[in-house]
Design a protein around this motif. Structure first.
Motif, PDB file in Angstrom:
ATOM      1  N   SER A   1       2.659  -1.868   4.580  1.00  0.00           N
ATOM      2  CA  SER A   1       1.491  -1.768   3.467  1.00  0.00           C
ATOM      3  C   SER A   1       0.992  -0.523   3.862  1.00  0.00           C
ATOM      4  N   LEU A   2       0.384  -0.305   5.051  1.00  0.00           N
ATOM      5  CA  LEU A   2      -0.375   1.114   5.171  1.00  0.00           C
ATOM      6  C   LEU A   2       0.079   2.258   4.477  1.00  0.00           C
ATOM      7  N   PRO A   3       1.319   2.469   4.548  1.00  0.00           N
ATOM      8  CA  PRO A   3       1.798   3.928   4.050  1.00  0.00           C
ATOM      9  C   PRO A   3       1.325   3.950   2.468  1.00  0.00           C
ATOM     10  N   ASP A   4       1.352   2.807   1.800  1.00  0.00           N
ATOM     11  CA  ASP A   4       1.005   2.801   0.392  1.00  0.00           C
ATOM     12  C   ASP A   4      -0.449   3.247   0.181  1.00  0.00           C
ATOM     13  N   LEU A   5      -1.365   2.866   1.042  1.00  0.00           N
ATOM     14  CA  LEU A   5      -2.754   3.077   1.071  1.00  0.00           C
ATOM     15  C   LEU A   5      -3.059   4.657   1.244  1.00  0.00           C
ATOM     16  N   PHE A   6      -2.082   5.320   2.065  1.00  0.00           N
ATOM     17  CA  PHE A   6      -2.283   6.725   2.531  1.00  0.00           C
ATOM     18  C   PHE A   6      -1.331   7.513   1.540  1.00  0.00           C
ATOM     19  N   GLU A   7      -0.632   6.999   0.546  1.00  0.00           N
ATOM     20  CA  GLU A   7       0.271   7.824  -0.242  1.00  0.00           C
ATOM     21  C   GLU A   7       1.367   8.421   0.546  1.00  0.00           C
TER      22      GLU A   7
ATOM     23  N   ALA B   1       0.662  -7.601  11.679  1.00  0.00           N
ATOM     24  CA  ALA B   1       0.551  -6.310  12.234  1.00  0.00           C
ATOM     25  C   ALA B   1       1.756  -5.484  11.650  1.00  0.00           C
ATOM     26  N   LEU B   2       3.297  -6.173  11.928  1.00  0.00           N
ATOM     27  CA  LEU B   2       4.169  -5.446  11.230  1.00  0.00           C
ATOM     28  C   LEU B   2       3.995  -5.239   9.871  1.00  0.00           C
ATOM     29  N   HIS B   3       3.571  -6.251   9.023  1.00  0.00           N
ATOM     30  CA  HIS B   3       3.400  -6.012   7.686  1.00  0.00           C
ATOM     31  C   HIS B   3       2.574  -5.044   7.396  1.00  0.00           C
ATOM     32  N   LEU B   4       1.246  -5.111   7.713  1.00  0.00           N
ATOM     33  CA  LEU B   4       0.045  -4.495   7.536  1.00  0.00           C
ATOM     34  C   LEU B   4       0.317  -2.883   7.718  1.00  0.00           C
ATOM     35  N   TYR B   5       0.646  -2.629   9.251  1.00  0.00           N
ATOM     36  CA  TYR B   5       0.624  -1.050   9.651  1.00  0.00           C
ATOM     37  C   TYR B   5       1.718  -0.671   9.163  1.00  0.00           C
ATOM     38  N   VAL B   6       3.108  -1.216   9.127  1.00  0.00           N
ATOM     39  CA  VAL B   6       4.227  -0.599   8.962  1.00  0.00           C
ATOM     40  C   VAL B   6       4.798  -0.731   7.318  1.00  0.00           C
TER      41      VAL B   6
ATOM     42  N   LEU C   1      -8.582  -1.984  11.069  1.00  0.00           N
ATOM     43  CA  LEU C   1      -7.674  -2.345  10.181  1.00  0.00           C
ATOM     44  C   LEU C   1      -8.261  -3.245   8.952  1.00  0.00           C
ATOM     45  N   ILE C   2      -9.147  -4.165   9.418  1.00  0.00           N
ATOM     46  CA  ILE C   2      -9.765  -4.810   8.289  1.00  0.00           C
ATOM     47  C   ILE C   2     -10.715  -3.868   7.479  1.00  0.00           C
ATOM     48  N   ASP C   3     -11.216  -2.675   8.001  1.00  0.00           N
ATOM     49  CA  ASP C   3     -12.018  -2.072   7.333  1.00  0.00           C
ATOM     50  C   ASP C   3     -11.096  -1.436   6.377  1.00  0.00           C
ATOM     51  N   VAL C   4     -10.042  -0.932   6.527  1.00  0.00           N
ATOM     52  CA  VAL C   4      -9.094  -0.165   5.656  1.00  0.00           C
ATOM     53  C   VAL C   4      -8.874  -0.913   4.459  1.00  0.00           C
ATOM     54  N   PHE C   5      -8.307  -2.062   4.769  1.00  0.00           N
ATOM     55  CA  PHE C   5      -8.015  -2.849   3.712  1.00  0.00           C
ATOM     56  C   PHE C   5      -8.890  -3.524   2.799  1.00  0.00           C
ATOM     57  N   ALA C   6     -10.290  -3.527   3.422  1.00  0.00           N
ATOM     58  CA  ALA C   6     -11.342  -4.025   2.612  1.00  0.00           C
ATOM     59  C   ALA C   6     -11.732  -2.838   1.624  1.00  0.00           C
ATOM     60  N   ALA C   7     -11.373  -1.701   2.109  1.00  0.00           N
ATOM     61  CA  ALA C   7     -11.608  -0.540   1.123  1.00  0.00           C
ATOM     62  C   ALA C   7     -10.555  -0.214   0.073  1.00  0.00           C
ATOM     63  N   CYS C   8      -9.378  -0.941   0.308  1.00  0.00           N
ATOM     64  CA  CYS C   8      -8.433  -0.684  -0.543  1.00  0.00           C
ATOM     65  C   CYS C   8      -8.607  -1.068  -1.960  1.00  0.00           C
ATOM     66  N   ALA C   9      -8.191  -0.319  -3.266  1.00  0.00           N
ATOM     67  CA  ALA C   9      -8.558  -0.421  -4.524  1.00  0.00           C
ATOM     68  C   ALA C   9      -7.578  -0.878  -5.113  1.00  0.00           C
ATOM     69  N   PHE C  10      -6.493  -1.383  -4.608  1.00  0.00           N
ATOM     70  CA  PHE C  10      -5.210  -1.968  -5.302  1.00  0.00           C
ATOM     71  C   PHE C  10      -5.661  -3.172  -6.003  1.00  0.00           C
ATOM     72  N   HIS C  11      -5.322  -3.605  -7.285  1.00  0.00           N
ATOM     73  CA  HIS C  11      -5.782  -4.782  -8.067  1.00  0.00           C
ATOM     74  C   HIS C  11      -4.750  -5.295  -8.777  1.00  0.00           C
TER      75      HIS C  11
ATOM     76  N   GLU D   1       4.327   1.068  -8.279  1.00  0.00           N
ATOM     77  CA  GLU D   1       3.676  -0.116  -8.673  1.00  0.00           C
ATOM     78  C   GLU D   1       4.244  -1.311  -8.286  1.00  0.00           C
ATOM     79  N   MET D   2       5.494  -1.232  -8.832  1.00  0.00           N
ATOM     80  CA  MET D   2       6.043  -2.645  -8.573  1.00  0.00           C
ATOM     81  C   MET D   2       6.297  -3.026  -7.264  1.00  0.00           C
ATOM     82  N   GLU D   3       6.730  -2.097  -6.552  1.00  0.00           N
ATOM     83  CA  GLU D   3       6.981  -2.411  -4.905  1.00  0.00           C
ATOM     84  C   GLU D   3       5.713  -2.935  -4.162  1.00  0.00           C
TER      85      GLU D   3
END
Length: 431
Positions: A117-123, A110-115, A199-209, A407-409
């Protein structure tokens, strides 16, 4: 057409990771001529410091390697000493340790995903920048604290503390919670599922590749159980390695510009962690978890490193469901920890920490530790992180520098590296 550009780029402090790391890149004529991923934390000599200490003190000492995944080090150290002294824990102890790990996985993922990684998804630069007026961002912000809280509650109940647990010990547990305390966790676990599914739905929709088809994935395999604490090592190429022989298949790779060793596995570049576990063992997830995420399971096995985030989110749900089942079907009573009957031996512990396979080896003589080795997931992932950073730069070679840095981060964050763990055991040969 790729421009034949040349530039130098240094990321001296990568944000939103555990610990300190840096990247230095040299591009000449549109090609990466040099890229160095550096774990920059200072060496910490934990494995030297335990030498001469009594066995009872060593697990708590090695737990201090990390402030986030401390309970993985604690349990792995206990396991290594038990293996050395032929202590076989009771079935209740095994269940209680699973609950400690469930709490660890929920809180740490939860620490990793919310705090992180999540900011990257919402720019966004930070979770603190989320818009409280935006319904989705508002909900996720509050979910952050609710989900982390459940992990802390499990860790407090069965470990005695959320980090650096004080109840688990060699041969058992020093204390266990009351039935009233354990039953109070059941409605909390049931109620948190909705937040985890969001949370699962948010990362399932992530387009990062970022595709990596050249890595080998490995993780503990307990056959019909999605296990963090027991089993042999299974690999994505079909190899099975008995856990005590794990070290024989790891080859240390000296990285002179980094404060941590890299490792190859059976001569190949490894990746460990949630993605490896899901790639190998998604079929063994808790039945309720599998039912809830059945439309996503066809993503695995995946060679997109960003699916590590999705895998972590699914693991949170698995741990919630597993903990609920164990608490709903078992009652616990205080057992006297099993005392070793022999006081000498060499033992190995292998567990799945949040970031991947963790290895402890210990030599015990007259109930004191005379030698210790620790190999952590981030060390094993280090070479793959560096290679995927190179791939990222070459794919985005024409990108404006600030955007390329981001992108590197993102690539580094996808691995959820723990630099504190990675820097404690190594002797660097500087040139």
């Amino acid at each position: 057409k790729m421009h034949k550009i040349s530039f130098d780029l240094s990321l001296d402090d990568i944000s939103k990771i555990e610990g300190n790391a840096a990247v230095n890149v040299t591009v000449r004529d549109g090609k990466v001529s040099d890229l160095r991923f550096q774990v920059t934390g200072y060496r910490r000599f934990y494995t030297q410091a335990v030498q001469g200490k009594p066995i009872a003190a060593v697990p708590q000492h090695l737990a201090r390697i990390c402030g986030t995944c401390s309970n993985a080090h604690l349990l792995c150290s206990i396991q290594s000493i038990e293996h050395a002294l032929k202590v076989v824990p009771s079935e209740q102890t095994k269940l209680l340790r699973r609950l400690v790990v469930d709490g660890l996985m929920i809180r740490d993922h939860a620490l990793h995903l919310y705090v992180f990684s999540l900011p990257d998804l919402f720019e966004k630069d930070s979770l603190l920048d989320f818009d409280e007026q935006d319904k989705t961002q508002h909900q996720l912000l509050h979910d952050t604290f609710d989900v982390k809280s459940i992990g802390n509650d499990l860790s407090n109940a069965f470990g005695g503390r959320s980090v650096h647990a004080i109840y688990p010990t060699i041969g058992g547990f020093l204390q266990i919670p009351s039935t009233q305390d354990t039953q109070s966790l059941l409605p909390k676990l049931a109620n948190i599922r909705e937040a985890v599914l969001r949370l699962i739905d948010v990362f399932a929709a992530c387009a990062f590749h970022q595709e990596d088809r050249d890595t080998i994935f490995f993780a503990l395999d307990a056959k019909d159980q999605y296990s963090f604490l027991e089993g042999n090592l299974a690999t994505s190429d079909g190899t099975i390695v008995p856990a005590p022989e794990f070290r024989k298949h790891l080859e240390r790779v000296v990285i002179p510009y980094s404060q941590a060793s890299g490792f190859s596995f059976i001569g190949k570049r490894p990746m460990v962690g949630a993605l490896a576990r899901m790639n190998l063992h998604a079929h063994s997830l808790h039945p309720k978890t599998k039912e809830s995420v059945k439309n996503l399971l066809n993503k695995f096995p995946s060679s997109n490193i960003f699916d590590n985030n999705l895998a972590q989110a699914i693991e949170i749900l698995h741990c919630v469901d597993e903990a609920y089942d164990i608490l709903n079907s078992h009652s616990f009573h205080l057992e006297t920890p099993i005392k070793p009957e022999i006081l000498d031996g060499i033992g190995i512990g292998v567990v799945e920490a949040p970031r991947g396979t963790l290895y402890h080896q210990v030599t015990v003589e007259k109930a004191k530790v005379t030698a210790s080795e620790v190999i952590v997931p981030t060390g094993q992932n280090q070479i793959s992180i560096e290679q995927n950073l190179k791939n990222c730069v070459e794919q985005h070679i024409d990108m404006e520098k600030k955007k390329l840095e981001l992108e590197m981060e993102k690539v580094v964050r996808a691995y959820d590296p723990c630099m504190s763990c990675a820097t404690h055991f190594l002797k660097v040969k500087w040139k």
